[in-house]
Design an enzyme around this catalytic site. Structure first.
Site, PDB file in Angstrom:
ATOM      1  N   LYS A 101       0.625  -1.534   0.196  1.00 49.56           N
ATOM      2  CA  LYS A 101      -0.141   0.397  -0.167  1.00 49.56           C
ATOM      3  C   LYS A 101       0.493   1.653  -0.181  1.00 49.56           C
ATOM      4  O   LYS A 101       1.969   1.189  -0.655  1.00 49.56           O
ATOM      5  CB  LYS A 101      -0.951   0.233   0.913  1.00 49.56           C
ATOM      6  CG  LYS A 101      -1.925  -1.135   1.890  1.00 49.56           C
ATOM      7  CD  LYS A 101      -2.677  -1.386   1.957  1.00 49.56           C
ATOM      8  CE  LYS A 101      -3.435  -2.441   2.526  1.00 49.56           C
ATOM      9  NZ  LYS A 101      -4.041  -2.595   2.910  1.00 49.56           N
ATOM     10  N   GLU A 134      -9.160  -0.506  -1.761  1.00 54.14           N
ATOM     11  CA  GLU A 134      -9.312   1.147  -2.082  1.00 54.14           C
ATOM     12  C   GLU A 134      -9.086   1.832  -2.350  1.00 54.14           C
ATOM     13  O   GLU A 134     -10.040   3.055  -2.946  1.00 54.14           O
ATOM     14  CB  GLU A 134      -7.824   0.829  -0.753  1.00 54.14           C
ATOM     15  CG  GLU A 134      -8.397   0.376   0.468  1.00 54.14           C
ATOM     16  CD  GLU A 134      -6.409  -0.322   1.019  1.00 54.14           C
ATOM     17  OE1 GLU A 134      -5.699  -0.271   0.724  1.00 54.14           O
ATOM     18  OE2 GLU A 134      -6.417  -1.106   1.799  1.00 54.14           O
TER      19      GLU A 134
END
Ligand code: PEP
Length: 259
Positions: A14, A100
């Site tokens: 991420k 996300e």
């Protein structure tokens, strides 16, 4: 007899770590701790800006590099984006449709379909992520969401890439929450995904690894990998913890050896 289908463990860093120096330390530690074994492919997916740095650190290790997203076009007026052509030589894999990105960046089913087809066209292995939100699960719509997202992800794909592709079942409610899906639930979703892949690609579908993602740790990986249709994991938080990630890779190798 060992399964011809390799397991795949992909670490999604991420937006971590915050500095290049820390990215280098993490890559070096992962390299030292993680031994890709026969039967398991290991991919790390650092932020775009650290792809080359991490790639150099992994050179010769057998660990591959994946991007966390990409645009579908080779070039153009798309501020802030990275194209599949730009990833050539930098990454071999690319995560597409992570929840996300769906949640915070407006990624749509349609866009996911374009990106999967584009990744294949440019020789990248897409790891297409699908999975239901908690409200969708509570409404009894989990299967329908997986069905819709997966059909959309495959919709523009004319052929399977020689390098293949992977599908990650990532229930949104399990991501980063510490509440992984049960092995039974992971298997049920993976079996649903396998059936859709078979409709689409017939026997070739059996070469596509189906990953589970959502709070995978060293403690729960073995039970999840013991499920017949689960061929590895997309790992978020635990991919930043070297010992955890190494243990997850070992669990995948053990599961593959037992197949
Ligand atoms: C992910 O981001 O893909 C993920 C599965 O995260 P975590 O392992 O932290 O739940």
């Amino acid at each position: 007899m060992a399964s011809p289908r390799r397991m795949l463990v992909a670490g999604n860093w991420k937006m971590n770590p915050p500095t290049e120096a820390e990215a280098l330390v993490l890559a070096a530690e992962l390299r030292a701790a993680v031994t890709p074994r026969g039967g398991v492919k290991v991919v790390i997916c650092p932020p775009t800006i650290w792809l080359e740095t991490a790639g150099r650190a992994m050179d010769g290790s057998g660990i591959s590099i994946g991007a966390q997203t990409m645009h579908w076009s080779a070039q153009g007026a798309y501020t802030g984006e990275t194209s599949p052509a730009m990833l050539d030589g930098v990454a071999t894999h690319v995560i597409i449709g992570h929840s996300e990105r769906r949640q915070y960046d407006g990624e749509t089913d349609e866009g996911v379909g374009r990106k999967v087809a584009s990744a294949v066209e440019y020789g990248l292995v897409p790891i297409a992520a699908v999975g239901e939100r908690l409200d969708e699960r509570q409404a009894g719509a989990a299967e329908a969401v997986i069905d819709r997202q997966l059909h959309a992800a495959l919709s523009r794909l004319e052929r399977l890439a020689p390098g293949g592709m992977a599908i990650a079942y990532e229930p949104v409610w399990a991501i980063g929450t510490g509440e992984a899906a049960s092995p039974d639930d992971a298997q049920a979703a993976a079996a649903q995904i396998r059936a859709i892949l078979r409709e689409r690609f017939e026997d070739e579908a059996d070469s596509i690894p189906i990953l589970y993602g959502g709070s995978v740790t060293a403690d729960n990986a073995a039970a999840i990998f013991a499920e017949r249709d689960v061929d590895g994991a997309l790992v978020g938080g635990a991919s930043l913890k070297v010992d955890q990630f190494a243990a997850i890779v070992r669990a995948a190798a053990a599961a593959h050896a037992a197949r």
